[in-house]
Enzyme design. Structure first.
Site, PDB file in Angstrom:
ATOM      1  CG  MET A 107      -8.274   6.941   2.582  1.00 56.06           C
ATOM      2  SD  MET A 107      -7.293   6.992   4.095  1.00 56.06           S
ATOM      3  CE  MET A 107      -6.668   5.305   4.117  1.00 56.06           C
ATOM      4  CB  SER A 145      -0.908   0.034   1.235  1.00 52.82           C
ATOM      5  OG  SER A 145      -1.437   1.342   1.376  1.00 52.82           O
ATOM      6  CG  HIS A 192      -9.161  -0.002  -0.658  1.00 52.70           C
ATOM      7  ND1 HIS A 192      -8.575  -0.278   0.571  1.00 52.70           N
ATOM      8  CD2 HIS A 192     -10.500  -0.058  -0.444  1.00 52.70           C
ATOM      9  CE1 HIS A 192      -9.503  -0.491   1.466  1.00 52.70           C
ATOM     10  NE2 HIS A 192     -10.686  -0.354   0.894  1.00 52.70           N
ATOM     11  CG  HIS A 201      -3.716  -1.587  -1.742  1.00 54.40           C
ATOM     12  ND1 HIS A 201      -4.805  -2.368  -2.059  1.00 54.40           N
ATOM     13  CD2 HIS A 201      -4.116  -0.809  -0.714  1.00 54.40           C
ATOM     14  CE1 HIS A 201      -5.816  -2.080  -1.257  1.00 54.40           C
ATOM     15  NE2 HIS A 201      -5.429  -1.129  -0.429  1.00 54.40           N
ATOM     16  CG  ASP A 254      -5.053   2.238   0.845  1.00 57.95           C
ATOM     17  OD1 ASP A 254      -6.012   1.463   0.666  1.00 57.95           O
ATOM     18  OD2 ASP A 254      -3.974   1.890   1.345  1.00 57.95           O
ATOM     19  CG  MET A 292     -11.591  -2.988   4.901  1.00 59.03           C
ATOM     20  SD  MET A 292     -10.094  -2.362   4.122  1.00 59.03           S
ATOM     21  CE  MET A 292      -9.214  -1.607   5.478  1.00 59.03           C
ATOM     22  CG  ASP A 295      -6.093  -3.068   2.884  1.00 63.42           C
ATOM     23  OD1 ASP A 295      -5.010  -2.818   3.438  1.00 63.42           O
ATOM     24  OD2 ASP A 295      -6.749  -2.228   2.228  1.00 63.42           O
ATOM     25  N   GLY A 296      -4.902  -4.505   5.996  1.00 66.78           N
ATOM     26  CA  GLY A 296      -4.886  -3.811   7.287  1.00 66.78           C
ATOM     27  C   GLY A 296      -4.115  -4.578   8.336  1.00 66.78           C
ATOM     28  N   GLY A 297      -2.976  -4.021   8.732  1.00 71.20           N
ATOM     29  CA  GLY A 297      -2.198  -4.636   9.807  1.00 71.20           C
ATOM     30  C   GLY A 297      -1.537  -5.950   9.439  1.00 71.20           C
ATOM     31  N   GLY A 316       1.134  -2.158   4.101  1.00 72.28           N
ATOM     32  CA  GLY A 316       1.702  -0.819   3.977  1.00 72.28           C
ATOM     33  C   GLY A 316       2.931  -0.681   4.841  1.00 72.28           C
ATOM     34  CB  SER A 317       3.389   0.146   8.413  1.00 74.24           C
ATOM     35  OG  SER A 317       2.142  -0.365   8.706  1.00 74.24           O
ATOM     36  CG  MET A 338     -11.271   3.010   1.856  1.00 77.04           C
ATOM     37  SD  MET A 338      -9.773   2.951   2.842  1.00 77.04           S
ATOM     38  CE  MET A 338      -8.554   3.193   1.542  1.00 77.04           C
ATOM     39  N   GLY A 387      -9.118   3.817   7.004  1.00 73.42           N
ATOM     40  CA  GLY A 387      -8.850   5.237   7.231  1.00 73.42           C
ATOM     41  C   GLY A 387      -7.389   5.545   7.493  1.00 73.42           C
ATOM     42  CG  PHE A 388      -6.072   6.470  10.211  1.00 73.04           C
ATOM     43  CD1 PHE A 388      -5.612   7.758   9.968  1.00 73.04           C
ATOM     44  CD2 PHE A 388      -7.360   6.295  10.698  1.00 73.04           C
ATOM     45  CE1 PHE A 388      -6.419   8.864  10.218  1.00 73.04           C
ATOM     46  CE2 PHE A 388      -8.181   7.390  10.953  1.00 73.04           C
ATOM     47  CZ  PHE A 388      -7.709   8.675  10.715  1.00 73.04           C
ATOM     48  N   GLY A 389      -3.158   3.844   7.893  1.00 72.86           N
ATOM     49  CA  GLY A 389      -2.182   2.764   7.919  1.00 72.86           C
ATOM     50  C   GLY A 389      -1.670   2.581   9.340  1.00 72.86           C
ATOM     51  N   GLY A 390      -0.939   1.490   9.550  1.00 70.67           N
ATOM     52  CA  GLY A 390      -0.253   1.299  10.815  1.00 70.67           C
ATOM     53  C   GLY A 390      -1.110   0.842  11.979  1.00 70.67           C
TER      54      GLY A 390
HETATM   55  C1  DX5 Z   1      -6.463   1.354   5.480  1.00 72.12           C
HETATM   56  C2  DX5 Z   1      -5.949   1.046   4.103  1.00 72.12           C
HETATM   57  C3  DX5 Z   1      -4.833   0.045   4.090  1.00 72.12           C
HETATM   58  C4  DX5 Z   1      -3.601   0.509   4.795  1.00 72.12           C
HETATM   59  C5  DX5 Z   1      -2.719  -0.661   5.091  1.00 72.12           C
HETATM   60  O1  DX5 Z   1      -7.608   2.137   5.393  1.00 72.12           O
HETATM   61  O2  DX5 Z   1      -6.980   0.556   3.284  1.00 72.12           O
HETATM   62  O3  DX5 Z   1      -4.532  -0.328   2.757  1.00 72.12           O
HETATM   63  O4  DX5 Z   1      -2.883   1.448   4.053  1.00 72.12           O
HETATM   64  O5  DX5 Z   1      -1.656  -0.211   5.860  1.00 72.12           O
HETATM   65  P1  DX5 Z   1      -1.020  -1.140   6.990  1.00 72.12           P
HETATM   66  O6  DX5 Z   1      -0.497  -2.336   6.300  1.00 72.12           O
HETATM   67  O7  DX5 Z   1       0.039  -0.264   7.573  1.00 72.12           O
HETATM   68  O8  DX5 Z   1      -2.113  -1.465   7.964  1.00 72.12           O
HETATM   69 ZN    ZN Z   2      -6.416  -0.397   1.303  1.00 72.15          ZN
END
Ligand code: DX5
Ligand code: ZN
Length: 245
Positions: free
Chosen positions: A39, A10, A68, A35, A37, A139, A175-177, A197-198, A70, A144-147
């Site tokens: 938003m 991401s 993606h 990917h 994102d 999800m 997707d997510g964490g 992502g992270s 959102m 809404g946020f990475g990390g």
């Molecule tokens: C969250 C995004 C994810 C996010 C993943 O709303 O859709 O794609 O960037 O980031 P990590 O892997 O850091 O959770």
């Molecule tokens: Zn995403």
């Protein structure tokens, strides 16, 4: 149907000041898909980037762009993301009143259609649109946020959706964490496409990205030969356990 594991970094976790270089770096580091994102500060409590940014980075790589969205409403923007160079356009089941219509619109634009489910949304939301789908995105954080931290509660949903997909040619993305530590459990539950992502961008350079992507891929491939219930079990040797696809 067993489909190869794909890793989709991401770019939300990239250095936006060097976005083109960062995409070239993850491409060289072994990313399968990119990917993106998007938003809107309305459907989710954060604003990222839109179609013009995707258009600008599209020439940097030949890899598949998974976009993606959102955003709500989503229908007025589908054409712009298609023209910007998206290959897969994923919308949220919660984002509009007529999911079936929106999915038809994506395919009419010549793109692969995906639907994403927030953590509180049951898998039944896609029961009657499965044949309009090329991808389901589960999800594993609130969007809404990475990390953020991975929500274990979603593993059961992933396994149920794997069963619903059956032999259809639909990718199951998570997707997510996602990290190298939970990728095995994610794949064991039935996912074949992992967004991170992270966990990919940690380290800040292409060599780190290659190590990070490879670690997630190896963990996911190890998880594939494990039963979903065996998430805490040690890795089995190839050929042991139960293949769930
Ligand atoms: C969250 C995004 C994810 C996010 C993943 O709303 O859709 O794609 O960037 O980031 P990590 O892997 O850091 O959770
Ligand atoms: Zn995403």
């Amino acid at each position: 149907m067993t489909r190869e594991i794909l890793i989709a970094p991401s770019i939300l976790a990239a250095d936006f000041a060097r976005l083109g270089e960062e995409i070239a770096a993850i491409d060289a580091a072994g990313a399968d898909w990119i990917h993106c994102d998007v938003m809107d500060g309305h459907f989710v409590p954060n604003i990222s980037f839109g179609a013009d940014v995707i258009k600008a980075i599209r020439p940097v790589t030949k890899k598949v762009f998974g976009v993606h969205l959102m955003i709500a409403p989503v229908d007025p923007y589908l054409e712009a993301f298609a023209k910007a160079g998206a290959d897969v356009i994923t919308i949220h089941a919660e984002a509009g009143p007529h999911l079936d219509r929106s999915l038809q619109a994506i395919r009419a634009l010549g793109k692969k259609a995906g639907v994403s489910l927030c953590p509180a949304t049951p898998e039944s939301a896609i029961e009657y649109v499965l044949d309009r789908l090329d991808l389901v995105l589960v999800m594993t954080v609130n969007p809404g946020f990475g990390g953020q931290s991975f929500l274990e509660s979603q593993l059961e949903k992933i396994a149920r959706i794997r069963g619903m997909i059956g032999e259809r040619p639909i990718r199951l993305e998570v997707d997510g964490g996602v990290t190298r530590d939970n990728a095995a459990a994610v794949a064991a539950a039935g996912a074949d496409t992992l967004v991170a992502g992270s966990a990919v961008f940690r380290g800040g350079n292409s060599a780190d990205y290659a190590v990070n992507i490879a670690a997630i891929r190896v963990a996911a491939e190890t998880g594939r030969v494990r039963k979903p219930q065996d998430n805490s079990a040690p890795p089995m040797r190839a050929g042991e356990g139960v293949r769930i696809r």
